[in-house]
Design an enzyme around this catalytic site. Structure first.
Site, PDB file in Angstrom:
ATOM      1  N   ASP A  21      16.144  24.449 -70.829  1.00 51.24           N
ATOM      2  CA  ASP A  21      16.844  25.193 -69.793  1.00 51.24           C
ATOM      3  C   ASP A  21      16.146  24.873 -68.470  1.00 51.24           C
ATOM      4  O   ASP A  21      15.015  24.365 -68.464  1.00 51.24           O
ATOM      5  CB  ASP A  21      16.772  26.687 -70.123  1.00 51.24           C
ATOM      6  CG  ASP A  21      17.325  27.559 -69.018  1.00 51.24           C
ATOM      7  OD1 ASP A  21      18.448  27.293 -68.559  1.00 51.24           O
ATOM      8  OD2 ASP A  21      16.622  28.507 -68.618  1.00 51.24           O
ATOM      9  N   ILE A  22      16.772  25.181 -67.362  1.00 54.79           N
ATOM     10  CA  ILE A  22      16.192  24.841 -66.057  1.00 54.79           C
ATOM     11  C   ILE A  22      15.732  26.085 -65.297  1.00 54.79           C
ATOM     12  O   ILE A  22      14.549  26.302 -65.094  1.00 54.79           O
ATOM     13  CB  ILE A  22      17.200  24.026 -65.213  1.00 54.79           C
ATOM     14  CG1 ILE A  22      17.472  22.670 -65.879  1.00 54.79           C
ATOM     15  CG2 ILE A  22      16.650  23.812 -63.798  1.00 54.79           C
ATOM     16  CD1 ILE A  22      18.572  21.866 -65.223  1.00 54.79           C
ATOM     17  N   ASP A  23      16.666  26.912 -64.878  1.00 55.16           N
ATOM     18  CA  ASP A  23      16.343  28.056 -64.028  1.00 55.16           C
ATOM     19  C   ASP A  23      15.636  29.149 -64.820  1.00 55.16           C
ATOM     20  O   ASP A  23      16.138  29.619 -65.842  1.00 55.16           O
ATOM     21  CB  ASP A  23      17.616  28.609 -63.392  1.00 55.16           C
ATOM     22  CG  ASP A  23      18.262  27.602 -62.469  1.00 55.16           C
ATOM     23  OD1 ASP A  23      17.773  27.453 -61.343  1.00 55.16           O
ATOM     24  OD2 ASP A  23      19.235  26.948 -62.879  1.00 55.16           O
ATOM     25  N   ASP A 199      15.006  31.085 -71.036  1.00 55.38           N
ATOM     26  CA  ASP A 199      14.438  32.331 -70.511  1.00 55.38           C
ATOM     27  C   ASP A 199      15.394  33.505 -70.471  1.00 55.38           C
ATOM     28  O   ASP A 199      14.988  34.613 -70.105  1.00 55.38           O
ATOM     29  CB  ASP A 199      13.920  32.102 -69.088  1.00 55.38           C
ATOM     30  CG  ASP A 199      15.048  32.131 -68.067  1.00 55.38           C
ATOM     31  OD1 ASP A 199      14.992  32.947 -67.135  1.00 55.38           O
ATOM     32  OD2 ASP A 199      16.000  31.340 -68.214  1.00 55.38           O
TER      33      ASP A 199
END
Length: 264
Positions: A21-23, A199
Site C-alpha cells: 500500500d502507499i498512503d 494501514d
C-alpha cells in the site's frame, strides 16, 4: 481478526513477493492526496527491492495508476490501482484503466456541492469515489452518511468502506485481495510467498488473502482489531523494515549480513 497481532518478524530465507500500500504505509497521510511527495531515497529503495526480488514487487493502492506514476516518477512499477480495478502487470507496460460511470459522476457532483467548501476533499477516481475528511474530522460522520445513503440510488454492486479519515464508495469487485491473487497467478510472483503491508480498513481484505496464501501480513499504525498477523508502529518503521529485509543492508533475507541489519 486478531486483537493482538505479533511484532513484525525478520523474514527468513525464501522466495518472497512483496505488495505495498502507499498512503499511510510508505508515505505519511496529508489533508490532500496531492500534498505528499516521494523522496529520492524511497525511490532508490524500491528500485533495489524490485531488483532483489526479480521483479516480484507491486503497489496495491486506492490511487489510480496514473496518480501513482506522477507520485513516483520516473518509476513505473507493477501496480494495482483503484483497489484492483486498474492494473499494470509489467513495469512501464500498458494500463488496464477504469472509467467514471455517469451515476458516480452525478453523485460526486452532489457531494462536492455540499462538502467541498468545508475543507473536505472529494476525490473522483473513475468508478471509486473517495471523500477525505482529514482536514475536517468533525465531518466524517456526515460524509459517511451521505455516501451510505447513495447506495440506494446506485445500481447493485457497490459498497462503502469507512477509513481512518474518510469514506469511499466502490464496486464490490474492487478488493485488494483480488488484486494480490491476480499478481500471484503470473510471473514473477507465481510460486512465491506474499508479503503485504497496509494501514487501513481497505487493506484488511488484502491481509486475509495474504494469510490464506501462507504469507506475511503487516498493518502499519494499527487501530483496533485487524486480520494482519504482524504490526509496525509507523511509516518510518515500515521503511526501516523494508530496508532491513529487502534493501541494501539485506544481502539475502535471513542470511549473512541480513542478521546484522538495522530494523525492528
Amino acid at each position: 481478526m486478531n486483537l493482538q497481532p505479533e511484532l513484525t518478524p525478520r523474514l527468513s530465507e525464501g522466495r518472497w513477493a512483496l505488495f505495498l500500500d502507499i498512503d499511510g504505509t510508505l508515505l505519511e497521510h496529508a489533508a490532500h492526496p496531492d500534498a505528499v511527495s516521494v523522496s529520492e531515497e524511497l525511490r532508490l529503495l524500491l528500485q533495489t527491492i524490485e531488483r532483489r526480488l526479480d521483479g516480484a514487487l507491486a503497489f496495491i493502492t486506492g490511487r489510480s495508476v496514473a496518480a501513482v506514476d506522477r507520485l513516483f516518477d520516473p518509476l513505473k512499477l507493477r501496480t494495482a490501482g483503484l483497489y484492483g480495478l486498474e492494473h499494470r502487470l509489467a513495469p512501464g507496460g500498458p494500463v488496464e484503466a477504469a472509467d467514471e460511470p455517469a451515476d458516480m459522476a452525478a453523485l460526486a457532483d452532489e457531494i462536492e456541492l455540499e462538502l467541498a467548501s468545508q475543507a473536505v476533499y472529494v476525490e473522483r477516481k473513475g468508478p471509486v469515489l473517495a471523500v477525505h475528511t482529514r482536514a475536517a474530522p468533525h465531518l466524517l460522520a456526515r460524509a459517511t452518511k451521505l455516501v451510505e445513503q447513495a447506495l440506494d440510488r446506485l445500481p447493485k454492486g457497490y459498497r462503502v468502506i469507512a477509513g481512518n479519515a474518510g469514506v469511499e464508495l466502490m464496486p464490490l469487485e474492487a478488493a485488494k485481495g483480488a488484486a494480490i491473487r491476480r499478481f500471484m497467478d503470473i510471473p514473477p510472483f507465481a510460486g512465491r510467498r506474499p508479503v503485504f503491508l497496509g494501514d487501513d480498513t481497505s487493506d484488511e481484505n488484502g491481509f486475509e488473502t495474504t494469510n490464506a496464501a501462507g504469507g506475511i501480513s503487516i498493518r502499519i499504525k494499527p487501530r483496533g482489531p485487524t486480520a494482519a498477523r504482524h504490526v509496525i508502529a509507523d511509516v518510518t518503521g515500515a521503511i526501516g523494515w523494508l530496508q532491513a529485509n529487502f534493501g541494501d543492508l539485506a544481502i539475502e533475507a535471513g542470511r549473512g549480513d541480513a542478521r546484522r541489519s538495522r530494523g525492528p
